[in-house]
Design a protein around this motif. Structure first.
Motif, mmCIF file in Angstrom:
data_model
loop_
_atom_site.group_PDB
_atom_site.id
_atom_site.type_symbol
_atom_site.label_atom_id
_atom_site.label_comp_id
_atom_site.label_asym_id
_atom_site.label_seq_id
_atom_site.Cartn_x
_atom_site.Cartn_y
_atom_site.Cartn_z
ATOM 1 N N SER A 27 0.834 -1.207 0.000
ATOM 2 C CA SER A 27 0.000 0.000 0.000
ATOM 3 C C SER A 27 0.871 1.261 0.000
ATOM 4 O O SER A 27 0.421 2.321 -0.446
ATOM 5 C CB SER A 27 -0.958 -0.002 1.198
ATOM 6 N N VAL A 28 2.102 1.149 0.494
ATOM 7 C CA VAL A 28 3.049 2.270 0.410
ATOM 8 C C VAL A 28 3.634 2.357 -0.997
ATOM 9 O O VAL A 28 3.733 3.443 -1.585
ATOM 10 C CB VAL A 28 4.173 2.105 1.456
ATOM 11 N N LEU A 29 4.020 1.222 -1.545
ATOM 12 C CA LEU A 29 4.588 1.202 -2.899
ATOM 13 C C LEU A 29 3.606 1.735 -3.939
ATOM 14 O O LEU A 29 4.016 2.284 -4.964
ATOM 15 C CB LEU A 29 4.997 -0.227 -3.262
ATOM 16 N N GLU A 30 2.325 1.605 -3.684
ATOM 17 C CA GLU A 30 1.297 2.052 -4.622
ATOM 18 C C GLU A 30 0.929 3.524 -4.462
ATOM 19 O O GLU A 30 0.076 4.040 -5.202
ATOM 20 C CB GLU A 30 0.041 1.187 -4.457
ATOM 21 N N GLN A 31 1.564 4.228 -3.531
ATOM 22 C CA GLN A 31 1.256 5.641 -3.322
ATOM 23 C C GLN A 31 1.580 6.466 -4.569
ATOM 24 O O GLN A 31 2.603 6.256 -5.222
ATOM 25 C CB GLN A 31 2.040 6.190 -2.138
ATOM 26 N N THR A 32 0.705 7.410 -4.878
ATOM 27 C CA THR A 32 0.959 8.315 -5.989
ATOM 28 C C THR A 32 2.017 9.351 -5.611
ATOM 29 O O THR A 32 2.609 9.978 -6.498
ATOM 30 C CB THR A 32 -0.326 9.038 -6.410
ATOM 31 N N TYR A 33 2.229 9.559 -4.336
ATOM 32 C CA TYR A 33 3.314 10.411 -3.837
ATOM 33 C C TYR A 33 4.564 9.543 -3.752
ATOM 34 O O TYR A 33 4.536 8.452 -3.179
ATOM 35 C CB TYR A 33 2.948 10.969 -2.460
ATOM 36 N N THR A 34 5.665 10.021 -4.316
ATOM 37 C CA THR A 34 6.815 9.139 -4.497
ATOM 38 C C THR A 34 8.020 9.420 -3.610
ATOM 39 O O THR A 34 8.910 8.578 -3.499
ATOM 40 C CB THR A 34 7.278 9.175 -5.965
ATOM 41 N N ASN A 35 8.087 10.589 -2.989
ATOM 42 C CA ASN A 35 9.279 10.926 -2.198
ATOM 43 C C ASN A 35 9.081 10.509 -0.737
ATOM 44 O O ASN A 35 8.712 11.321 0.112
ATOM 45 C CB ASN A 35 9.617 12.408 -2.284
ATOM 46 N N TRP A 36 9.327 9.247 -0.479
ATOM 47 C CA TRP A 36 9.161 8.706 0.872
ATOM 48 C C TRP A 36 10.270 7.704 1.175
ATOM 49 O O TRP A 36 10.925 7.183 0.273
ATOM 50 C CB TRP A 36 7.793 8.034 1.032
ATOM 51 N N GLU A 37 10.467 7.462 2.450
ATOM 52 C CA GLU A 37 11.303 6.363 2.926
ATOM 53 C C GLU A 37 10.463 5.570 3.929
ATOM 54 O O GLU A 37 9.731 6.156 4.735
ATOM 55 C CB GLU A 37 12.590 6.877 3.583
ATOM 56 N N LEU A 38 10.539 4.259 3.829
ATOM 57 C CA LEU A 38 9.784 3.396 4.736
ATOM 58 C C LEU A 38 10.772 2.716 5.671
ATOM 59 O O LEU A 38 11.637 1.951 5.233
ATOM 60 C CB LEU A 38 8.982 2.361 3.948
#
Length: 252
Positions: A27-38
């Motif tokens: 569900s994180v990988l599918e985010q339309t927002y792309t600048n993240w770190e998990l």
């Protein structure tokens, strides 16, 4: 929001979540927002959670795994995650909850456009099988410390907060550690702002503390009296409002 997307650090504590962690990560990988770190912090799981997570870390550089050498509880795991976080924003995502694709995009845009310190959103409850078991759980337009004393309307997986606002606030190893964390932050003081759109699926699991009503009642009274150091009558006032809000929410 500017073309340069600010980094969002997503903190996910994990303990024996092999049945759910893949769906949560997806569900994180599918985010339309792309600048993240998990940042996933495994609290010494006894199942194969780490093996599942490591398959993702091999494929995606934005996903990291911190393996704790001893079980310290969710409060400790989240504190470790905060130490690792590099983003402008902090998002918490429990290892069994799910985000809808627009979750981060809508919250970051809302906060950047209005220069807000934190937001939270509406959500739906799901069961262990992933089936929706509630209507939309609505949230208020804003909330402050006094209002939070009567009802914690902020589900952790719905929140997005400036790291500068969290600053050096730490999670305490008490029941309802999420509620205490918000109360500590909101004393600064400031308002949190609600987005009344369901962008999160909040999983209810059998045997969880949140599903044990007697434990929740005990924790609530203890927090009001001992953590927040309210007098008996003021505690009783907020406790009554909290109980009413909880029952009302369960009936919806």
């Amino acid at each position: 929001m500017s073309n340069l997307e600010p980094l969002v650090s997503i903190i996910t504590p994990c303990y024996n979540s092999a049945d759910f962690i893949s769906a949560t990560i997806n569900s994180v990988l599918e985010q339309t927002y792309t600048n993240w770190e998990l940042i996933i912090i495994d609290d010494k799981s006894k199942d194969n959670s780490c093996e599942i997570i490591e398959e993702y870390t091999k494929q995606y550089s934005k996903i990291s795994l911190v393996k704790l050498t001893q079980n310290g509880g969710v409060a400790n795991a989240r504190n470790v995650g905060l130490q690792e976080a590099k983003g402008k924003y902090i998002a918490f995502l429990d290892s069994d909850d799910l985000w809808l694709k627009e979750k981060l995009k809508k919250q970051v845009s809302y906060m950047e456009d209005r220069a807000l310190p934190m937001t939270f959103c509406a959500y739906n409850r799901i069961n262990e099988a992933g089936e929706v078991i509630s209507r939309k759980i609505e949230v208020p337009n804003s909330v402050n410390y006094r209002q939070l004393l009567s009802h914690n309307v902020i589900i952790f997986s719905t929140s997005l907060t400036l790291k500068s606002v969290i600053s050096d606030t730490k999670f305490k190893k008490l029941g309802h550690e999420d509620w205490i964390f918000w109360l500590d932050i909101f004393k600064k003081p400031f308002n949190g702002y609600g987005i009344n759109e369901p962008l999160v699926l909040y999983r209810i699991r059998q045997g969880s503390v949140s599903s044990n009503k007697l434990k929740v009642i005990g924790f609530t009274w203890k927090i009001l009296r001992e953590s927040e150091k309210l007098g008996f009558f003021e505690s009783a006032y907020h406790f009554t409002k909290y109980a009413f809000a909880t029952v009302w929410k369960r009936l919806r």
